[in-house]
Enzyme design. Structure first.
Site, short mmCIF file in Angstrom:
data_model
loop_
_atom_site.label_atom_id
_atom_site.label_comp_id
_atom_site.label_asym_id
_atom_site.label_seq_id
_atom_site.Cartn_x
_atom_site.Cartn_y
_atom_site.Cartn_z
N LYS B 75 0.86 -1.19 0.00
CA LYS B 75 0.00 0.00 0.00
C LYS B 75 0.89 1.23 0.00
O LYS B 75 1.94 1.25 0.67
CB LYS B 75 -0.91 -0.02 1.23
CG LYS B 75 -2.01 1.04 1.23
CD LYS B 75 -2.92 0.89 2.45
CE LYS B 75 -4.08 1.90 2.44
NZ LYS B 75 -4.97 1.74 3.61
N SER B 150 -9.88 1.62 2.46
CA SER B 150 -8.98 2.44 1.65
C SER B 150 -7.91 1.65 0.92
O SER B 150 -7.32 2.16 -0.02
CB SER B 150 -8.31 3.48 2.55
OG SER B 150 -7.47 2.87 3.49
N SER B 174 -10.13 -0.78 6.63
CA SER B 174 -9.49 -0.55 5.33
C SER B 174 -8.76 -1.74 4.73
O SER B 174 -8.34 -1.68 3.58
CB SER B 174 -8.52 0.64 5.43
OG SER B 174 -9.24 1.84 5.41
#
Ligand SMILES: [Zn+2]
Lengths: 476, 472
Positions: B75, B150, B174
């Site tokens: 990420k 996210s 997330s």
């Protein structure tokens, strides 16, 4: 406004002293904590507040902060770190990690050499900011500057902020408080307390009230006090300024004021309405700080004897009042062990204090036994004060045995008959002055002492000469 | 799709080259990345060089580690030394971290091959990856739909075969929510089990790094590598983490599992049906499953949006243009701050900074931040009560399957409700795992969530593995 105006008001002062702790590394990272290095050389992701970095608390900094608390008679308690949020370029994270409603050190006091006591509200830990230099325009302040340079070497240096109670009533007392605090911080190894290097910084809260009044007046906070002298000057100025306003029927405004050393005045920085909302909240990147009983006991056991306690011990041994200025001076000079040893070896306490305070203020310290020896010789009348000081100076410069030095300098006490003969000769040679002395003009004694000193090449003891003069007057 | 466990085993044994593995994944990227936009940055050259180095070490008789040759996606809020780390925000434009996050260093040291930095909602604020400054990621199962967020890029990368494993971060769901919407396994570990050092903070007391994987075993493999004490993170649990890989076959015989009643309210029937199916499967496997009330979980969403935004308002203050990233000039320093932040942050980030600033303001602190902290305490207590009677809890991950792009962007509150089932674990600091458990209408994946008390990851993984086996 007149000088007497201020005396009709009572000054109420509380001080906030920021002290950089003398750790090897910063509060939350392994960067060097050092003054004067090339800008931005002692930095890393943590103290630059780079994204993703996290703080790790420096154990030694906590220990030094605990020493400060114990030295100030604070209660060392479980504490929390909070974030103090405000934007400024010298704060890498745009928040400062500090302590808020749960500080490490709670309460306490500081005893000053004049015998007064100033309460301590708290002494909490926090990180220092970087150092900003504003270039061009603006007079060194951010507004109006062409550009600003930031050195983050100081960012993250451990600080203890020591907040006093509003117990201070004069600029002299304020200066004494700071001097005493510095002495303590140095004595316990917590800080070098060098104001000129910024490792000790002071803010003062000042208000006025009528003597006898209980309620406090509205206070102003004064910043940028870079020396003990500035503190004294700024307080005196601020008292005159506030008194002037009050007497003119104008209120004192609660605000932060900036001390301008060159102009010798304070000016408004921001009012209460403009004060920052720091939006304190618990720092989630750190865990609560709760020193164990064992740790606290260890720190307490390793604490040296503090200046106030040393003053008490010294005054008792020397047989003088604790508030005697020579006592404070001797402790400040770190000569109390020398004086205590001399007193133990038979020297007079007052004499030992005075000689240490006045003759040993600069330079090397003599051997304790030799120091005691000189004082005994002076106390016994075998050396005059002048001679004793000369022997002491020689001892400090080159060492040696006081008896031998006195002998080498020809300071052997004169035969009583020689002095008496010189006194009689001086009286005979100056009948007019003798008549004035007999008539009660005591200061004429100095004239005769001078004559006898001249006749004996300075070897006579002034006190002995004066005693002989009195004898002759009585025998008349 | 070859599992990470198999890749690592074969590469370590010299049976398959890491280079071959990485080429397979890079060709998958070449095939669909333009359509899906899972990555902010594909590190093809670095991945090939890294794979070659693994092969060289294997040839030299060395063991590159438990993730030997496994392609991993990161990420884009995990710091990578010398490689842009954007958090999908314009404000970090041009910034290259001078250091690797602890988790990045650990996966590299375990022999993994980093294939790229994945897209995300800006600063991890969002539930659809539509809040990225670089455009949305699309769901590999239906590109007209969101992958969740996210960590949508990481979930999509694993689902599309771009990477065998991925790391994400979970502040309110997330990892688990996009894992559920993309049909992969996602784990939010116990707060403190995995180091946060080098994870760009959103809400420090809630953020936790965790794995995405194609299977429960692969997720355990990655968690075992990244878990464990890190002296650089003061909130890191100061003891060794037990192996989750070692317990996968232990079964659920005798485990007491509660299905959280409150978290089934307002859930789409097709999602609720899969939770019931999972409950039945675990019961059939030997667990004792029944419904349980954990009332305080209903407080979680509102408490979360106060606490997370409060912390975020402080964590994101440093993006001011003074030191790194974007700088928009102004007449003075205050103007520079304003112009930089106005241009650098997206609408959702600004909204949350304002919410959080308000919640911490003088006069409002106790009514908002203080109250939310008290709610958080109540939630922790409610879980404590539940865990006195149950070893694990079962719940949905998301109220619905993946929704179409644009469906919720106009209404932030509707978007926030996507995390209603995942937020309680973040507030409690507890672990939870999202396990794919069948498909809903349109063939869209549905996940179920297993929640566990703090540091009970091994129990959680036993149940997750049993659930996965029940589908086979
Ligand atoms: Zn540093």
């Amino acid at each position: 406004m007149t000088a007497t105006t201020a005396t009709e008001w009572e000054m109420v002062v509380g001080l906030e002293v920021h002290c950089e702790l003398a750790t090897a590394t910063k509060l939350f990272c392994a960067c060097r904590n050092a003054f004067g290095d090339e800008p931005n050389t002692n930095v890393c992701p943590v103290c630059l507040g780079l994204p993703g970095s996290l703080p790790v608390l420096n154990r030694h900094a906590v220990e030094l902060a605990m020493r400060v608390g114990l030295a100030l008679h604070s209660s060392v308690e479980p504490s929390l770190f909070h974030r103090k949020n405000y934007f400024y370029p010298d704060m890498p994270k745009d928040y400062q990690v500090s302590q808020y409603d749960e500080p490490l050190n709670v309460g306490g006091w500081l005893d000053l050499p004049d015998g007064s006591r100033v309460g301590v509200t708290r002494a909490h830990m926090e990180e220092d900011t970087g150092k900003t230099t504003h270039v061009g325009g603006g007079g060194g302040r951010i507004h109006g500057a062409d550009h600003s340079l930031v050195d983050y070497n100081r960012a993250g240096v451990p600080l203890v902020e020591i907040v006093s109670e509003p117990d201070i009533r004069s600029s002299e007392q304020a200066k004494a408080y700071v001097n005493e605090l510095r002495a303590i911080l140095v004595a316990i190894g917590a800080s070098d307390a060098r104001m000129e290097e910024g490792s000790l910084r002071i803010d003062a809260n000042v208000s006025l009230r009528r003597p006898g009044a209980e309620a406090f007046g509205t206070r102003a906070e004064i910043k940028n006090l870079n020396s003990v002298r500035s503190l004294g000057r700024a307080l005196e100025y601020e008292v005159r300024r506030q008194a002037g306003r009050l007497e003119a029927g104008e209120p004192v405004v609660q605000e932060t004021r900036h001390w301008n050393e060159d102009e010798g005045r304070t000016s408004s920085m921001r009012s209460k309405e403009e004060a920052y909302d720091y939006r304190y909240f618990p720092e989630p990147d750190l865990v609560p700080l709760a020193p164990s009983d064992e740790w606290l006991a260890g720190v307490r056991a390793a604490l040296p004897v503090l200046p106030a306690d040393r003053r008490v011990a010294l005054a008792a041994a020397a047989g003088v009042a604790g508030t005697d200025p020579a006592v404070a001076t001797v402790v400040h000079l770190g000569l109390d062990d020398l004086v205590l040893a001399a007193v133990a070896a038979g020297a007079g306490g007052r004499l030992a204090l005075n000689r240490a305070a006045n003759e040993l203020a600069h330079g090397a310290v003599p051997d304790a036994a030799a120091f005691a020896g000189v004082l005994r010789m002076e106390g016994d009348g075998r050396l005059t004060a002048t001679q004793a000081k000369a022997v002491l100076a020689e001892l400090v410069a080159s060492g040696g045995d006081p008896e031998a030095i006195a002998k080498a300098k020809g300071f052997e006490a004169l035969d009583g008959g020689v002095v008496a003969a010189a006194v009689d000769a001086a009286i005979a040679a100056a009948p007019e002055e003798w008549a004035r002395f007999v008539a009660g003009e005591a200061k004429v004694a100095g004239f005769f002492v001078g004559k006898v000193m001249a006749a004996t090449a300075g070897k006579a003891d002034g006190k002995a000469v004066t005693a002989l003069l009195r004898e002759r007057m009585a025998d008349r | 799709m070859t599992s990470a466990v198999d890749i690592a085993r074969d590469v370590r044994a010299g049976a398959r080259s890491a280079r071959d593995v990485v080429e397979t994944h890079l060709s998958a990227v070449a095939g669909r990345e333009a359509e899906l936009h899972a990555f902010n940055l594909v590190l093809a050259d670095e991945a090939r060089a890294g794979a070659d180095e693994i092969d060289r070490r294997v040839a030299a008789g060395e063991d590159p580690g438990p993730l030997a040759g496994v392609p991993v996606a990161l990420k884009d809020n995990l710091c990578t030394r010398g490689i842009p780390t954007t958090c999908s925000s314009r404000i970090l434009e041009g910034w290259r971290p001078p250091y690797d996050a602890t988790v990045v260093a650990r996966v590299r040291a375990a022999g993994a091959v980093v294939v790229g930095k994945t897209n995300m909602d800006e600063f991890a604020m969002g539930s659809s990856t539509e809040n990225s400054a670089f455009g949305p990621t699309r769901n590999p199962h239906d590109p007209s739909r969101v992958p969740g967020g996210s960590s949508g890029g990481s979930a999509a990368a694993v689902a599309a075969g771009f990477a065998s494993l991925a790391l994400g971060s979970d502040t309110g769901g997330s990892i688990r929510q996009p894992a559920a919407l993309c049909g992969v396994v996602g784990v939010k570990p116990t707060y403190g089990l995995v180091s946060r050092y080098g994870l760009v903070a959103f809400a420090s007391s809630l953020d936790q790094v965790g794995p995405f994987a194609g299977s429960v075993a692969d997720a355990a493999l990655l968690l075992d590598v990244i878990a464990g004490h890190d002296p650089a993170d003061s909130t890191s649990v100061p003891r060794p983490a037990p192996s989750c890989s070692a317990v996968l076959g232990d079964g659920v015989e005798g485990l007491r599992i509660g299905v959280v009643r409150e978290l089934l309210e307002g859930i789409d029937p097709e999602v609720a049906a899969r939770v019931s199916a999972a409950a039945a499967a675990l019961d059939a496997a030997g667990a004792k499953v029944e419904e349980v009330g954990v009332p305080a979980t209903t407080l979680a969403l509102s408490a979360y949006y106060v606490l997370a935004t409060a912390e975020a308002s402080s964590n994101l203050a440093r993006y001011d243009g003074a030191r790194y990233g974007l700088r928009v000039a102004g007449d003075d320093v205050t103007a520079m701050y304003g112009a930089t932040r106005a241009a650098g942050f997206g609408a959702e980030v600004k909204r949350r900074i304002m919410l959080g600033t308000y919640a911490l303001s003088a006069g409002y602190y106790d009514a908002y931040y203080g109250q939310a902290q008290r709610a958080r305490t109540l939630i922790i207590r409610a879980f404590d009560v539940a865990y006195a009677s149950y070893d694990l809890l079962l719940a949905p991950v998301t109220p619905t399957t993946a929704f179409p792009l644009g469906a919720k962007t106009a209404d932030p509150l509707t978007m926030y409700l996507s995390d209603v089932c995942t937020i309680p674990s973040n507030l409690a600091g507890h672990p939870a795992i999202s396990v794919p458990y069948g498909l809903g209408a349109g063939g869209l994946p549905i996940g179920v969530q297993i929640l566990a008390p703090a540091l009970a990851e091994t129990t959680m993984f036993r149940a997750a593995a049993a659930l996965e086996r029940s589908l086979a």
